[in-house]
Design an enzyme around this catalytic site. Structure first.
Site, PDB file in Angstrom:
ATOM      1  N   GLU A 141      36.520 -25.772 -28.262  1.00 26.35           N
ATOM      2  CA  GLU A 141      36.160 -24.648 -27.669  1.00 26.35           C
ATOM      3  C   GLU A 141      34.561 -24.603 -27.769  1.00 26.35           C
ATOM      4  O   GLU A 141      33.797 -24.295 -26.569  1.00 26.35           O
ATOM      5  CB  GLU A 141      36.386 -23.450 -28.338  1.00 26.35           C
ATOM      6  CG  GLU A 141      36.078 -22.099 -27.550  1.00 26.35           C
ATOM      7  CD  GLU A 141      36.794 -20.865 -28.038  1.00 26.35           C
ATOM      8  OE1 GLU A 141      36.024 -19.749 -28.118  1.00 26.35           O
ATOM      9  OE2 GLU A 141      37.957 -21.032 -28.122  1.00 26.35           O
ATOM     10  N   ASP A 159      40.487 -22.462 -29.886  1.00 33.09           N
ATOM     11  CA  ASP A 159      40.799 -21.233 -30.581  1.00 33.09           C
ATOM     12  C   ASP A 159      42.274 -20.680 -30.297  1.00 33.09           C
ATOM     13  O   ASP A 159      42.499 -20.461 -28.942  1.00 33.09           O
ATOM     14  CB  ASP A 159      39.805 -20.062 -30.761  1.00 33.09           C
ATOM     15  CG  ASP A 159      38.442 -20.727 -31.357  1.00 33.09           C
ATOM     16  OD1 ASP A 159      38.529 -21.633 -32.048  1.00 33.09           O
ATOM     17  OD2 ASP A 159      37.349 -20.043 -31.315  1.00 33.09           O
ATOM     18  N   TYR A 207      40.225 -18.337 -39.466  1.00 34.45           N
ATOM     19  CA  TYR A 207      39.897 -17.860 -38.260  1.00 34.45           C
ATOM     20  C   TYR A 207      39.595 -16.157 -38.287  1.00 34.45           C
ATOM     21  O   TYR A 207      40.347 -15.515 -38.842  1.00 34.45           O
ATOM     22  CB  TYR A 207      40.868 -17.771 -37.370  1.00 34.45           C
ATOM     23  CG  TYR A 207      40.362 -17.917 -35.711  1.00 34.45           C
ATOM     24  CD1 TYR A 207      39.398 -18.540 -35.415  1.00 34.45           C
ATOM     25  CD2 TYR A 207      41.011 -16.833 -34.999  1.00 34.45           C
ATOM     26  CE1 TYR A 207      38.691 -18.343 -33.850  1.00 34.45           C
ATOM     27  CE2 TYR A 207      40.629 -16.473 -33.806  1.00 34.45           C
ATOM     28  CZ  TYR A 207      39.592 -17.321 -33.224  1.00 34.45           C
ATOM     29  OH  TYR A 207      39.121 -16.893 -31.852  1.00 34.45           O
TER      30      TYR A 207
END
Length: 690
Positions: A4, A102, A313
């Site tokens: 990403e 992600d 995350y």
């Protein structure tokens, strides 16, 4: 392999082996051998593609013909085009593709667009790497257990982008056109409204409405000080509010100079469970409480920590920490840091490690936790990391134990109450300091029933009831979560957008939010002419339908069709009342929060030119309704209002004046009435009841 962001590509390449950095069309890419395969690792820079209007004409609406295209097409050196060219070049020689963005809706959409539009429609043939941290071990584990991408997740994310675009672009253009249609509007204003932005702004405006019209009531309190062998006992009268001055004076006179007798003493212990793991919203609220960081800035810092493999995350709804993250390994890593050495080793000595978990879960990621990698941080990055690390430790702590002692004191047959609070056992609190500070009172002397206490002083104080608290950024975020509008990834950005548009502003002290006159005007015009735009129910319904798309129980086309039908109704209302909406917004005096104590509630039914305002007099503090055309046109239209209770505008009466809804107290029953003293329909209702 597509990542990403550039930092993620670099981190993943390093985790997989000895990576060699090269340049492809001027951008960094990485070559690495792992498990017998040669990987070419490249990245996007967030979204490279987005929804676009095919007409390219900002004066046209409704816009329903959409396409996905590169976000930036301003020349060959434009950032998006450079990334697209690099990925396109690498894709030509690839025999397989890995989606390593992600693992959430936004990440899935980014990877889907790249693999479909740049790599030749290979999304469904590609492989998916899923991880919650960027540690070496977890990245390698993800590449040993590759799966196929989640098509439904991508579809839900794409549907969300289309809904946001359809609503945001069309409503914003309608709002801008309405503003231009106002005859007096010669200036430019950057206006926008959307399906999440509208309801969020209405929360702040409705709160401001209550505050501006709030009428304070006086009340009195009584506090006493007693002496027990040189130690002072502070107490208050058993009624926290005395409504009448005469009653307060009677009690004061009866108790002045009279000793107190302890009537009862009771002590009660309570247990406080450890906190739950952070999810996105919890972290944002706690960082705001402690450091006054905006939710969006907190998330920005957390994402930097994630990209450095220091935390998991940070975009997650989960308040759970599964055993698969390996509690002992993380604690062992934290034990190598002097700041966490003692609490981490204390927990490692336990035979059973079990965190206190909350009810919220997330199918993609666990709660936020430190990875145990040695941090080298300073400033705000260290503060956010330290907060996350200590919260993680605290979830494994024992329940804390507090004790509260209540004392009832009789003074000439009037009862005063004293209390003391203390922490008996720290438990998890020791792990979470300095971020927890339980209220503790001064030590109270040992008291027994029948003890006589010397009356040192009794004070009477006049106070006034206070209006509702304004939202802070943290409490507004919590309100959005409670109402289930927006997502964990977009709520903070929505609040930031309201600041950008100057619809909301920080108060003088900076900790609270108030609606500006412009924000107030936007909400009131929407509520009058197109209420669906600020409807929480409509936005929540769309969120639920998007969840069904992700779960595979609803088709994206059905959700879009449903949304378009509602949108067309709102746009029709806009077009019909365009001039009225533009005039109301254009008359907002400033783009900053105003101290003016008035609220627009509709057009004047007498002069037909002015606006009816609810006004609170700065001298008498009383509220009433008057016409804005009083000064220039001499319109004397006015109406009285109840001086107590909360007021809401319900609808318009047949006579043309507004109907208000009034309630006394937080749970008071509401009653509706037309504010006009000459309303013929009031008399008609009385006759019908008779």
């Amino acid at each position: 392999m597509v990542c990403e962001k550039p930092d993620a590509a670099r981190r993943i390449a390093s985790a997989l082996g000895n990576a060699r950095e090269t340049k492809t069309t001027g951008l960094s890419t990485f070559d690495v051998m792992h498990a017998g395969k040669n990987y070419k690792i490249c990245s996007a820079s967030g979204h490279l593609f987005g929804v676009s209007d095919t007409t390219k004409n900002r004066s046209i609406y409704p816009v329903l013909d959409l396409e996905w295209m590169p976000i930036d097409k301003k020349g060959k050196d434009a950032r998006a085009v450079r990334f697209i060219n690099a990925i396109s070049f690498l894709a030509k020689g690839a025999d397989s593709f890995i989606h390593a963005c992600d693992y959430d809706q936004e990440g899935e959409v980014i990877g889907h667009s790249i693999l479909e539009y740049i790599c030749g429609g290979v999304y469904e043939k590609s492989w998916r790497a899923k991880f919650s941290t960027l540690t070496d071990d977890e990245v390698k584990e993800a590449f040993s257990t590759l799966t196929r991408p989640n098509k439904r997740l991508a579809e839900a994310g794409r549907s969300r982008h289309m809904l946001d675009f359809i609503y945001g672009v069309n409503l914003s253009r309608a709002l801008a056109q309405s503003f231009k249609a106002g005859s007096d509007n010669k200036r430019y204003k950057n206006l926008s409204v959307g399906r999440v932005q509208g309801p969020t702004l209405s929360f702040v405006a409705d709160k401001e409405f209550e505050i501006r019209l709030y009428v304070s009531d006086p009340y009195w309190t009584l506090a006493a000080s007693f002496d027990k062998e040189g130690q002072i006992v502070h107490a208050r009268y058993e009624m926290p509010r005395i409504e009448k001055l005469t009653q307060a004076r009677v009690i004061l006179d009866a108790c002045t100079g009279r000793d107190g007798i302890v009537r009862s003493v009771s002590a009660k212990k309570s247990t406080l469970r450890p906190p739950t793991p952070f999810n996105t919203g919890d972290l944002q609220r706690e960082a705001y409480r402690l450091f006054r960081l905006s939710p969006s800035y907190t998330l920005t810092i957390a994402e930097k920590l994630y990209l450095r493999a220091l935390i998991s995350y940070p975009r997650t709804s989960s308040q759970k920490l599964p055993p698969t993250i390996n509690y002992a390994k993380i604690l062992s890593g934290l034990a190598k840091v002097s700041l966490y050495n003692q609490p981490a080793n204390t927990l490692l000595r336990r035979s059973n490690l079990a965190p206190n978990e909350g009810p919220m879960s997330d199918p993609a990621h666990p709660g936020i936790y430190p990875t145990g990698i040695l941090p080298r941080l300073s400033g705000l990055e260290f503060k956010i990391y330290d907060l996350i690390a200590k919260r993680f430790l605290a979830t494994f702590g024992d329940p804390a134990v507090t004790e509260r002692t209540d004392v009832s004191i009789n003074v000439n047959n009037y009862i005063f109450l004293a209390e003391a609070k203390s922490v008996v056992y720290d438990g998890w609190i020791a792990f979470y300091r300095p971020y927890v500070n339980l209220e503790q009172s001064a030590i109270m002397p040992t008291l027994d029933e029948g003890d006589v206490l010397t009356n040192k002083d009794i004070l009477m104080e006049e106070k006034f009831t206070q209006p509702p608290w304004r939202y802070s950024q943290a409490s507004l975020l919590a309100k959005m979560e409670e109402e289930r509008i927006g997502t964990k990834a977009t709520r903070a950005d929505t609040i930031a957008r309201l600041f950008e548009r100057e619809y909301i502003a920080a108060t003088e002290k900076g900790s609270k939010i108030e609606a500006t006159d412009l924000g107030f005007a936007v909400v009131e015009s929407m509520r009058t002419h197109a209420p669906a735009i600020i409807s929480t129910e409509l936005t929540r319904s769309m969120e639920e339908q998007l969840e069904e798309v992700e779960q595979g129980t609803k088709e994206s086309a059905d959700v879009i069709e449903y949304a378009v039908e509602d949108l067309i109704e709102s746009l029709a209302a806009f077009q019909e009342k365009s001039a009225a909406i533009g005039k109301q917004i254009g008359n907002a005096p400033t783009s900053t929060a105003s101290n003016a104590a008035f609220v627009v509630i509709g057009s004047c039914p007498v002069c037909k030119k002015g606006q009816l305002h609810i006004i609170k007099s700065k001298t008498t503090k009383k509220r009433f309704v008057g016409c804005s055309n009083y000064a220039l046109g001499g319109c004397r239209a006015s109406a009285p209002l109840p001086q107590r209770g909360s007021i809401r505008i319900s609808k318009s009466c047949k006579c043309g004046w507004p109907i208000i809804s009034v309630a006394f107290g937080r749970r008071g029953r509401r009653w509706n009435t037309c504010i006009s003293m000459q309303c013929p329909y009031k008399e008609q209702k009385k006759i019908e009841k008779t």
